[in-house]
Design a protein around this motif. Structure first.
Motif, short mmCIF file in Angstrom:
data_model
loop_
_atom_site.label_atom_id
_atom_site.label_comp_id
_atom_site.label_asym_id
_atom_site.label_seq_id
_atom_site.Cartn_x
_atom_site.Cartn_y
_atom_site.Cartn_z
N TYR A 21 0.85 -1.19 0.00
CA TYR A 21 0.00 0.00 0.00
C TYR A 21 0.88 1.24 0.00
O TYR A 21 2.03 1.21 0.45
N ARG A 50 0.77 11.98 -5.56
CA ARG A 50 -0.10 11.66 -6.68
C ARG A 50 0.31 12.46 -7.93
O ARG A 50 0.35 11.94 -9.05
N TRP A 72 -5.02 4.68 -9.40
CA TRP A 72 -4.83 4.26 -8.01
C TRP A 72 -6.17 3.94 -7.37
O TRP A 72 -7.13 4.72 -7.48
N GLN A 73 -6.23 2.82 -6.72
CA GLN A 73 -7.45 2.36 -6.07
C GLN A 73 -7.31 2.60 -4.57
O GLN A 73 -6.33 2.15 -3.96
N ALA A 74 -8.28 3.32 -4.00
CA ALA A 74 -8.22 3.53 -2.54
C ALA A 74 -8.57 2.24 -1.82
O ALA A 74 -9.44 1.48 -2.25
N THR A 99 -9.53 6.01 7.76
CA THR A 99 -8.82 6.83 6.77
C THR A 99 -8.99 8.32 7.07
O THR A 99 -8.49 9.16 6.33
N TRP A 139 -3.46 3.40 -0.69
CA TRP A 139 -3.86 3.24 -2.10
C TRP A 139 -3.05 2.10 -2.72
O TRP A 139 -1.95 1.78 -2.23
N TYR A 140 -3.56 1.60 -3.82
CA TYR A 140 -2.90 0.49 -4.49
C TYR A 140 -3.01 0.73 -6.00
O TYR A 140 -4.07 1.13 -6.49
N LYS A 193 -7.50 -5.66 -3.47
CA LYS A 193 -7.16 -4.25 -3.69
C LYS A 193 -7.12 -3.92 -5.17
O LYS A 193 -7.04 -2.77 -5.55
#
Ligand code: FAD
Length: 553
Positions: free
Chosen positions: A66, A77, A90-92, A111, A225-226, A379
């Motif tokens: 992560y 970012r 990016w996937q949260a 988060t 994020w992933y 993820k």
């Protein structure tokens, strides 16, 4: 002698394709229009962001589980968007994104930092003041640690003064994490809870500096994020940026020497890692940047005949920790057991020092006493087979007896030990989450020798030079080297982790650009990132459908 001499058709050579190396190469290509040659010893590019697959459906990451601070508008970012031309999504992670699992108590980390703080205060109301202070202090600690990593951007004459200033004003970052916790908190359970992420920087509280603890805590204050497509999607998205400017990334090219002429770096000697018996190649360029880590660069790549006073300091500096990872392919979704894709830090006691000291050898039961558990497939919207990873920190020493044996040809004792470790780690998770073991279809273990083999990191170290307080005094932990036209990049030039190593790449690109180069580079990145169209969630879903074949055998 028989060595093929190539004309200098590149403006720069980067040794190693970790995130630090790829970052500096892409920025030199994109912002400075340089043709960059990246030489990577492994057959897969990406360094610790690389991944691998088994059975055509199980995919795992090696060193990316992560990344924090990747919300839209964040600096990290922006850098990633520019490096990848916005081609990476990016996937949260879910909220809560971390669970600290202790024998009698599980704490879920929100988060939302205010919620995280409020949840801690609710559990430990008698320490409310210290908890509020802690949230302020980690910001300070992270600031001073960050300020320290930027000192080498200053002119040489000013750096020692700045170092003194940071040392004085940033004392908060230089104490050990244990010292900070003991000074401000009373409840041992609360102290342990706040140190739960110590494997993210590889040192228990008594050894880590509070600066690195603060850096990691603040990095993840807004969740994790992933990258969609997993760690390998990073190199896949950055490579075209390097190549478009005339650059090239060559895997299986192990640099064996940095070539110096009159004390100036002018090229490298590299062997074909698949055919080391072949004559090595020589590549020349007016700029050499090493992402291979400070130890490799100073002790192995710069010719021993070149006098370097820092060598002794580097040799005697404490070594970084390594890890064991069990890669699991699952028959079914872990969601069946209630997992949503969050990390689980499972601890058998509240004593991190004891857990970190335990020799892992199975005869010294009980082992393990803690693990990190994550689910890459939950993820990643592109994942095909369900997967899990169990990681535990270990030293290198117990494995030294097998270091001379080749990968895939190590003896029976090693194989038996691996089987034993694998079972012990699975059993440990099973005691916390009954039913977990029945999900497993495939298991494979990596040891510090695996890390050493594939990443060429010194003694399989996973975070580079350890972030003990003494690291902050070492002038060689820097992007600058005493050799003209030779720079370092990545984690050892900045700080650990994907973000730290990436910022090492930005830093080196900035240094190469000349005075104020880093600040100009950052300004250009922020401006360009702002002008990029946002990637919608729909894009993730579309990609998921379009690229569902991407993990095929
Ligand atoms: C198990 C594990 C879990 C982790 N989890 C996370 C996480 O969840 N989040 C996070 O932010 N960070 C995590 N990290 C840390 C993070 O992956 C690293 O800090 C970061 O990727 C380091 O990047 P780098 O560019 O400095 O070096 P590396 O990624 O180590 O790259 C160095 C490259 O140089 C190459 N190389 C070395 N010597 C030579 C040579 N002589 N010739 C040619 N090439 C050479 C290597 O093969 C390698 O590709 C994890 C690391 C590990 C191992």
């Amino acid at each position: 002698m028989g060595t093929s001499l190539r004309p200098a058709k590149f403006d720069a050579i980067v040794i190693g394709s970790g995130i630090g190396g790829l970052t500096v190469a892409a920025l030199l290509a994109k912002l400075q229009h340089k043709r960059v040659l990246v030489l990577e010893q492994h057959f897969t590019v990406g360094g610790f962001t690389h991944g691998f697959s088994r059975k055509g459906k199980f995919h795992w990451d090696v060193g990316l589980h992560y990344v924090g601070d990747m919300g839209r508008g964040s600096t990290g970012r922006a850098v990633f968007d520019v490096l990848t031309d916005g081609q990476l999504t990016w996937q949260a992670m879910p909220n809560p994104f971390e669970k600290f699992v202790y024998p009698d108590f599980t704490f879920a980390v929100s988060t939302n930092p205010q919620r995280y703080q409020a949840d801690l205060i609710q559990q430990f109301p008698q320490e409310a003041r210290a908890i509020r202070r802690y949230f302020r202090d980690v910001k300070q600690g992270a600031f001073w640690f960050g300020a320290h990593t930027m000192i080498d951007l200053l002119p040489d004459w000013f750096a020692p003064i700045a170092r003194l200033g940071v040392r004085h004003l940033g004392a908060i970052a230089r104490q050990t994490t244990q010292h900070y916790l003991d000074r401000h908190f009373r409840n041992p359970r609360l102290k342990a809870l706040l140190a739960s992420q110590w494997s993210d920087y590889g040192l228990p509280p008594s050894q880590s500096c509070f600066g690195v603890h603060s850096l990691i805590v603040t990095h993840y204050l807004r969740g994790g994020w992933y990258p969609v497509g997993g760690g390998p999607a990073i190199a896949a998205a950055i490579a075209p940026v390097i190549e478009r400017a005339g650059g090239k990334i060559i895997p299986q090219r192990r640099v064996t020497e940095i070539l110096l002429e009159s004390g100036t770096a002018v090229g490298v000697r590299a062997e074909n890692a698949a055919h080391p018996e072949q004559e090595p190649d020589i590549y020349r360029a007016p700029l050499i940047i090493s992402d291979a880590g400070a130890i490799n660069t100073y002790l192995k790549l710069i010719p021993a005949s070149y006098p370097l006073p820092v060598r002794q300091q580097i040799q005697s500096f404490p070594k970084g920790s390594s890890a064991l990872t069990v890669y699991l392919g699952l028959k079914d979704s872990p969601q069946k057991l209630g997992f949503q894709g969050e990390n689980h830090w499972i601890y058998a006691t509240y004593d991190h020092e004891h857990m970190a000291r335990l020799p892992f050898l199975p005869s010294n039961a009980p082992w393990p006493q803690f693990v990190y558990l994550s689910f890459p497939s939950l993820k990643d919207p592109l994942a095909q087979g369900h997967t899990a990873e169990i990681i535990v920190m270990v030293g290198y020493e117990p494995f030294t007896q097998w270091r001379q044996q080749a990968w895939r040809h190590r003896d029976q004792d090693y194989q038996q030990l691996k089987a034993h470790i694998t079972q012990a780690l699975i059993d440990f998770v099973e005691t916390r989450y009954p039913g977990f073991a029945t999900l497993i279809e495939y298991a494979e273990l990596s040891t510090p020798l695996t890390v050493e083999h594939f990443d060429a990191s010194d003694r399989g170290s996973i975070y580079g030079i350890p972030c003990i307080p003494a690291r902050l005094n070492q002038s060689w932990v820097s992007a600058k080297t005493p050799i003209k036209h030779l720079y370092l990049t990545g984690a050892d030039a900045s700080s650990l982790g994907i973000m730290g190593a990436m910022m090492g790449g930005v830093k080196t690109a900035g240094l190469v650009a000349g005075p104020l180069g880093f600040f100009k580079t950052m300004a250009t990145i922020m401006k360009e990132a702002k002008s990029m169209p946002p990637r919608s969630v729909q894009t993730v879903a579309q990609q998921s459908e379009e690229a569902s074949h991407s993990y095929s055998p």
